[in-house]
Design a protein around this motif. Structure first.
Motif, PDB file in Angstrom:
ATOM      1  N   ILE A 118       0.382  -1.178   0.380  1.00  0.00           N
ATOM      2  CA  ILE A 118      -0.044  -0.090   0.184  1.00  0.00           C
ATOM      3  C   ILE A 118       1.127   1.296  -0.020  1.00  0.00           C
ATOM      4  O   ILE A 118       0.631   2.194  -0.880  1.00  0.00           O
ATOM      5  CB  ILE A 118      -0.584   0.047   1.218  1.00  0.00           C
ATOM      6  CG1 ILE A 118      -1.875  -1.498   1.153  1.00  0.00           C
ATOM      7  CG2 ILE A 118      -1.841   1.348   1.204  1.00  0.00           C
ATOM      8  CD1 ILE A 118      -3.072  -0.902   2.416  1.00  0.00           C
ATOM      9  N   LEU A 119       2.163   1.295   1.028  1.00  0.00           N
ATOM     10  CA  LEU A 119       2.853   2.171   0.534  1.00  0.00           C
ATOM     11  C   LEU A 119       3.457   2.268  -0.528  1.00  0.00           C
ATOM     12  O   LEU A 119       3.704   3.276  -1.038  1.00  0.00           O
ATOM     13  CB  LEU A 119       4.169   2.101   1.662  1.00  0.00           C
ATOM     14  CG  LEU A 119       3.054   2.242   3.647  1.00  0.00           C
ATOM     15  CD1 LEU A 119       4.702   2.528   4.262  1.00  0.00           C
ATOM     16  CD2 LEU A 119       2.539   3.452   3.719  1.00  0.00           C
ATOM     17  N   PHE A 120       3.968   0.987  -0.928  1.00  0.00           N
ATOM     18  CA  PHE A 120       5.261   1.107  -2.139  1.00  0.00           C
ATOM     19  C   PHE A 120       4.349   1.179  -3.912  1.00  0.00           C
ATOM     20  O   PHE A 120       4.192   2.476  -4.227  1.00  0.00           O
ATOM     21  CB  PHE A 120       5.653   0.657  -2.560  1.00  0.00           C
ATOM     22  CG  PHE A 120       6.742   0.187  -1.415  1.00  0.00           C
ATOM     23  CD1 PHE A 120       7.506   0.697  -1.322  1.00  0.00           C
ATOM     24  CD2 PHE A 120       6.644  -2.081  -1.110  1.00  0.00           C
ATOM     25  CE1 PHE A 120       8.866   0.487  -0.948  1.00  0.00           C
ATOM     26  CE2 PHE A 120       7.773  -2.218   0.439  1.00  0.00           C
ATOM     27  CZ  PHE A 120       8.894  -0.956  -0.243  1.00  0.00           C
ATOM     28  N   ASN A 121       2.766   1.573  -3.461  1.00  0.00           N
ATOM     29  CA  ASN A 121       1.664   1.912  -4.838  1.00  0.00           C
ATOM     30  C   ASN A 121       1.764   3.145  -4.776  1.00  0.00           C
ATOM     31  O   ASN A 121       0.776   4.159  -6.051  1.00  0.00           O
ATOM     32  CB  ASN A 121       0.383   0.784  -4.806  1.00  0.00           C
ATOM     33  CG  ASN A 121       1.026  -0.021  -5.075  1.00  0.00           C
ATOM     34  OD1 ASN A 121       2.166  -0.629  -5.671  1.00  0.00           O
ATOM     35  ND2 ASN A 121       0.606  -1.161  -4.569  1.00  0.00           N
ATOM     36  N   GLN A 122       1.827   4.327  -3.140  1.00  0.00           N
ATOM     37  CA  GLN A 122       1.318   5.601  -3.664  1.00  0.00           C
ATOM     38  C   GLN A 122       2.716   6.436  -4.140  1.00  0.00           C
ATOM     39  O   GLN A 122       3.412   5.755  -3.432  1.00  0.00           O
ATOM     40  CB  GLN A 122       1.315   5.856  -2.087  1.00  0.00           C
ATOM     41  CG  GLN A 122      -0.214   5.256  -1.225  1.00  0.00           C
ATOM     42  CD  GLN A 122      -0.429   5.464   0.107  1.00  0.00           C
ATOM     43  OE1 GLN A 122      -0.356   6.608   0.369  1.00  0.00           O
ATOM     44  NE2 GLN A 122      -0.622   4.960   0.869  1.00  0.00           N
ATOM     45  N   LYS A 123       2.376   7.381  -4.977  1.00  0.00           N
ATOM     46  CA  LYS A 123       3.075   8.016  -5.537  1.00  0.00           C
ATOM     47  C   LYS A 123       3.503   9.561  -5.730  1.00  0.00           C
ATOM     48  O   LYS A 123       2.706  10.120  -5.013  1.00  0.00           O
ATOM     49  CB  LYS A 123       3.310   8.128  -7.623  1.00  0.00           C
ATOM     50  CG  LYS A 123       3.548   6.393  -7.546  1.00  0.00           C
ATOM     51  CD  LYS A 123       3.866   5.284  -7.830  1.00  0.00           C
ATOM     52  CE  LYS A 123       4.053   4.077  -7.485  1.00  0.00           C
ATOM     53  NZ  LYS A 123       6.214   3.355  -7.171  1.00  0.00           N
ATOM     54  N   PRO A 124       4.352   9.708  -4.845  1.00  0.00           N
ATOM     55  CA  PRO A 124       4.404  11.122  -4.680  1.00  0.00           C
ATOM     56  C   PRO A 124       3.813  11.953  -6.112  1.00  0.00           C
ATOM     57  O   PRO A 124       3.964  11.854  -7.239  1.00  0.00           O
ATOM     58  CB  PRO A 124       5.939  11.722  -5.328  1.00  0.00           C
ATOM     59  CG  PRO A 124       6.517  10.979  -5.489  1.00  0.00           C
ATOM     60  CD  PRO A 124       5.691   9.488  -5.857  1.00  0.00           C
ATOM     61  N   THR A 125       2.945  13.083  -5.589  1.00  0.00           N
ATOM     62  CA  THR A 125       2.043  14.037  -6.236  1.00  0.00           C
ATOM     63  C   THR A 125       2.648  15.302  -6.954  1.00  0.00           C
ATOM     64  O   THR A 125       2.676  15.367  -8.355  1.00  0.00           O
ATOM     65  CB  THR A 125       0.816  14.784  -5.314  1.00  0.00           C
ATOM     66  OG1 THR A 125       1.572  15.441  -4.394  1.00  0.00           O
ATOM     67  CG2 THR A 125      -0.318  13.160  -5.170  1.00  0.00           C
ATOM     68  N   VAL A 126       3.847  15.121  -6.202  1.00  0.00           N
ATOM     69  CA  VAL A 126       5.257  16.272  -6.605  1.00  0.00           C
ATOM     70  C   VAL A 126       6.244  15.479  -7.379  1.00  0.00           C
ATOM     71  O   VAL A 126       6.770  15.134  -6.415  1.00  0.00           O
ATOM     72  CB  VAL A 126       4.963  17.382  -5.321  1.00  0.00           C
ATOM     73  CG1 VAL A 126       6.417  18.863  -6.354  1.00  0.00           C
ATOM     74  CG2 VAL A 126       4.224  18.054  -5.400  1.00  0.00           C
ATOM     75  N   THR A 127       6.567  15.998  -9.419  1.00  0.00           N
ATOM     76  CA  THR A 127       7.700  15.398  -9.290  1.00  0.00           C
ATOM     77  C   THR A 127       7.953  16.106 -11.274  1.00  0.00           C
ATOM     78  O   THR A 127       7.203  17.408 -10.951  1.00  0.00           O
ATOM     79  CB  THR A 127       7.153  13.752  -9.871  1.00  0.00           C
ATOM     80  OG1 THR A 127       6.299  14.144 -10.824  1.00  0.00           O
ATOM     81  CG2 THR A 127       6.497  13.003  -9.252  1.00  0.00           C
ATOM     82  N   ASP A 128       8.844  15.948 -10.844  1.00  0.00           N
ATOM     83  CA  ASP A 128       9.929  16.438 -12.153  1.00  0.00           C
ATOM     84  C   ASP A 128       9.263  16.316 -13.216  1.00  0.00           C
ATOM     85  O   ASP A 128       8.829  15.357 -13.602  1.00  0.00           O
ATOM     86  CB  ASP A 128      11.600  15.846 -12.408  1.00  0.00           C
ATOM     87  CG  ASP A 128      12.364  16.739 -11.096  1.00  0.00           C
ATOM     88  OD1 ASP A 128      11.867  17.599 -10.956  1.00  0.00           O
ATOM     89  OD2 ASP A 128      13.185  16.116 -10.966  1.00  0.00           O
ATOM     90  N   ALA A 129       8.732  17.266 -14.450  1.00  0.00           N
ATOM     91  CA  ALA A 129       8.594  16.750 -15.610  1.00  0.00           C
ATOM     92  C   ALA A 129       9.024  16.673 -16.411  1.00  0.00           C
ATOM     93  O   ALA A 129      10.598  16.301 -16.169  1.00  0.00           O
ATOM     94  CB  ALA A 129       8.415  18.278 -16.186  1.00  0.00           C
ATOM     95  N   ALA A 130       9.196  16.478 -17.110  1.00  0.00           N
ATOM     96  CA  ALA A 130       9.473  15.301 -18.450  1.00  0.00           C
ATOM     97  C   ALA A 130      10.783  15.946 -19.081  1.00  0.00           C
ATOM     98  O   ALA A 130      11.895  15.775 -19.267  1.00  0.00           O
ATOM     99  CB  ALA A 130       8.824  13.994 -19.072  1.00  0.00           C
ATOM    100  N   THR A 131      10.151  17.136 -19.069  1.00  0.00           N
ATOM    101  CA  THR A 131      10.864  18.427 -19.329  1.00  0.00           C
ATOM    102  C   THR A 131      12.309  19.625 -19.143  1.00  0.00           C
ATOM    103  O   THR A 131      12.142  20.579 -19.174  1.00  0.00           O
ATOM    104  CB  THR A 131      10.182  19.907 -20.966  1.00  0.00           C
ATOM    105  OG1 THR A 131       8.969  20.270 -20.385  1.00  0.00           O
ATOM    106  CG2 THR A 131       9.734  18.653 -21.786  1.00  0.00           C
TER     107      THR A 131
END
Length: 599
Positions: free
Chosen positions: A313-326
């Protein structure tokens, strides 16, 4: 088996360890079949009175050699399996910790610290037991069981083997039923431990407040209740777990009765000797061990499966703020521009910011004030990209939208000093040099001088090597703020974010820091949130934010000429300071800036 399938991508990194361990297990299983066969030969030769002393010694020596070989092989497979499981869980613990550091703030709004600590300890320990002891017992019980059954069928009697296996289908059903119940109850036990862990953490962290408000009995009662809930949940697990052994022994006792009755019947028919019956009962005894392990393995895997589900359950949660591809690196130009049409926190009922427009050229001093809860700190959180902006809003650095700048590069441009700073276990020097561990002692001391804390640190017995307790518990609130301030100055970041960073300081200390900060402004952009308006006299621009919107905006002189909130509150605070100078005992919690007298 579901757990092993889920963990297959992790287990495959250790396939060599497991393969060698399984080969050793198979060798042990084969060697284990020799002593019962030799003992059966001895019994038959004694029966016909044909055993000599020399043959007896040979049989005994053979059994001893086999025992030594089994000892060595068992050491090999145990060290391989347990070593692999320890390293496997080490890698997963590292993975979990790295996952924690990457998650966005909304993740920590959903999970308590105690719950996350329980995942990193109890749950991973249960997985380790499954990957080590669980796999060991599973493979051992399968290999040993199949090998023993082969010996019983082909060396002794297939008929008698079929008879003694009659109770086994019921035994397998019973252990499977217990395993399902174990999975449910163990998940609840782990959850109750998480609650207990969080209660203990909160009490220890807030021990000053607990003692100040005489909450000792209340906290003891809360911990007592949660402790009893945890005990009750674990007792349910223990009651189910305790059913495995007696159930297996019961059915094996029935198998032994069948073996003796069937063996006697076969001996009467001349199809079996007494020595073969002896060997058969010894083989049946060896089969008991794999079955007992099989029952225990059910318990271990159900624990591990329940814990792994919690971890998934923890591992499947992804950060909502991430680097954009560009995303690119932060630009050399540090001009800031805010254009926030609206922003509301995830799952919040209403926006916290509306129509916020601000230009902050590089090197400027921007003051932000207003009533508590107006949304001021949210500006800093958005600038640091702790949350994503809502559609239609933007914040730019050097003309580039911050969501198009790599997170690490963006945040490296900023140094943040919160009202309640976080200090870590370690020395004062370590805490100041947190983001610059390669800083020299001279640089650390210079930052401390700018933060007006150097002299106080020097008077400590161990100076900069003074060891701090949890969150700097052996420092005062003002000292903690200044250590955090020194940490921010040492980073030499281009943008300094001060969130009510002087709230715990006296007027003299604040005056010294503001004077140093004035010189620091030459090449840095400073954004200061404060309720103490005299701190903002020299600001290039001041924002008064209330209910998420800008109510007033301008320089100190411009705002003072208006009959609004800023002018009214500033005059009240200024009168209070003047009254205090004349010796009146009435005081207000505000500080005196170095320029207030001239103001």
């Amino acid at each position: 088996m579901k757990l092993l399938w889920k963990m297959r991508f992790i287990l495959r990194d250790y396939w060599k360890h497991y393969l060698l361990a399984f080969i050793s297990l198979q060798a042990v299983a084969v060697l284990n079949q020799l002593p019962p066969w030799l003992i059966g030969r001895v019994v038959d030769e004694i029966t016909i009175d044909g055993l000599t002393s020399q043959e007896l010694l040979l049989y005994i020596a053979s059994i001893i050699v086999i025992a030594i070989a089994i000892y060595g092989l068992r050491y090999v497979w145990r060290s391989l399996l347990y070593g692999a499981s320890i390293d496997l869980v080490r890698s997963q613990r590292d993975r979990l910790f790295a996952h924690f550091t990457r998650m966005s703030p909304d993740f920590y709004q959903k999970h308590t610290t105690g719950d996350l600590m329980a995942h990193a300890t109890n749950d991973l320990n249960a997985v380790e037991e499954s990957a080590g002891g669980g796999i060991m017992t599973l493979v051992d019980s399968v290999i040993a069981g199949v090998t023993v059954l082969a010996a019983m069928i082909f060396v002794v009697s297939g008929k008698l083997t079929l008879l003694v296996l009659i109770p086994f289908p019921i035994l397998i059903w019973a252990t499977s039923h217990y395993g399902t119940a174990m999975h449910k109850t163990f998940g609840k036990a782990q959850a109750s431990f998480s609650n207990l862990n969080e209660e203990a953490r909160e009490t220890v962290t807030g021990i000053r407040a607990v003692r100040a408000h005489e909450l000792n009995k209340r906290q003891e009662q809360r911990f007592y209740d949660l402790s009893r809930e945890t005990v009750t949940a674990n007792q349910k697990v223990a009651r189910i777990e305790s059913l495995f052994g007696p159930t297996i022994n019961l059915f094996f006792g029935l198998s032994f009765v069948i073996a003796l009755m069937g063996g006697a019947w076969l001996i009467q028919r001349g199809e079996m000797t007494l020595g073969l019956l002896t060997s058969f009962t010894l083989y049946l005894g060896q089969l008991l061990s794999p079955m007992m392990q099989f029952g225990w393995q059910f318990s271990v895997f159900q624990r591990g499966n329940a814990s792994w589900k919690r971890l998934e359950i923890l591992f499947n949660q992804k950060p909502t703020v991430t680097d954009a591809a560009t995303a690119t690196e932060a630009p050399a130009n540090h001009d800031l521009a805010f254009d926030i049409q609206s922003f509301q926190y995830p799952q919040a009922g209403a926006p916290v910011l509306n129509n916020i427009k601000l230009l902050a050229p590089a090197g400027s001093f921007i003051g932000i004030t207003g009533r508590t809860g107006g949304g001021k700190s949210s500006l800093f959180r958005l600038l640091q990209r702790q949350f994503n902006l809502d559609s239609g809003s933007s914040i730019t650095l050097g003309g580039i939208a911050i969501d198009q700048i790599k997170l690490k590069s963006l945040r490296s441009q900023m140094a943040w000093v919160p009202q309640e700073p976080m200090l870590f276990f370690g020395t004062i020097a370590d805490n100041i040099a947190l983001s610059r561990p390669d800083a020299t002692q001279e640089e650390i001391e210079q930052a401390a001088r700018l933060a007006a804390i150097h002299d106080e640190i020097s008077h400590f017995t161990d100076g900069y090597q003074t060891l701090l307790g949890e969150n700097g518990i052996n420092l005062s609130g003002g000292q903690k703020q200044r250590v955090a301030f020194a940490r921010a100055l040492l980073t030499d970041a281009s943008i300094l974010l001060l969130d009510d960073a002087f709230s715990a300081l006296d007027m003299k200390t604040e005056a010294a820091i503001l004077k140093n900060l004035s010189a620091y402004r030459n090449a840095k952009t400073i954004l200061l949130i404060t309720q103490r308006l005299p701190e903002l006299i020299t600001a290039d621009q001041i924002l008064v934010i209330d209910e998420g919107t800008i109510k007033e905006q301008g320089t100190h002189d411009e705002l003072l000429d208006r009959p609004d909130w800023y002018a009214r509150i500033f005059r009240q605070q200024a009168r209070t300071l003047l009254v205090n100078r004349e010796g009146t005992t009435d005081t207000l919690p505000i500080n005196e800036p170095p320029s207030l007298v001239s103001a």
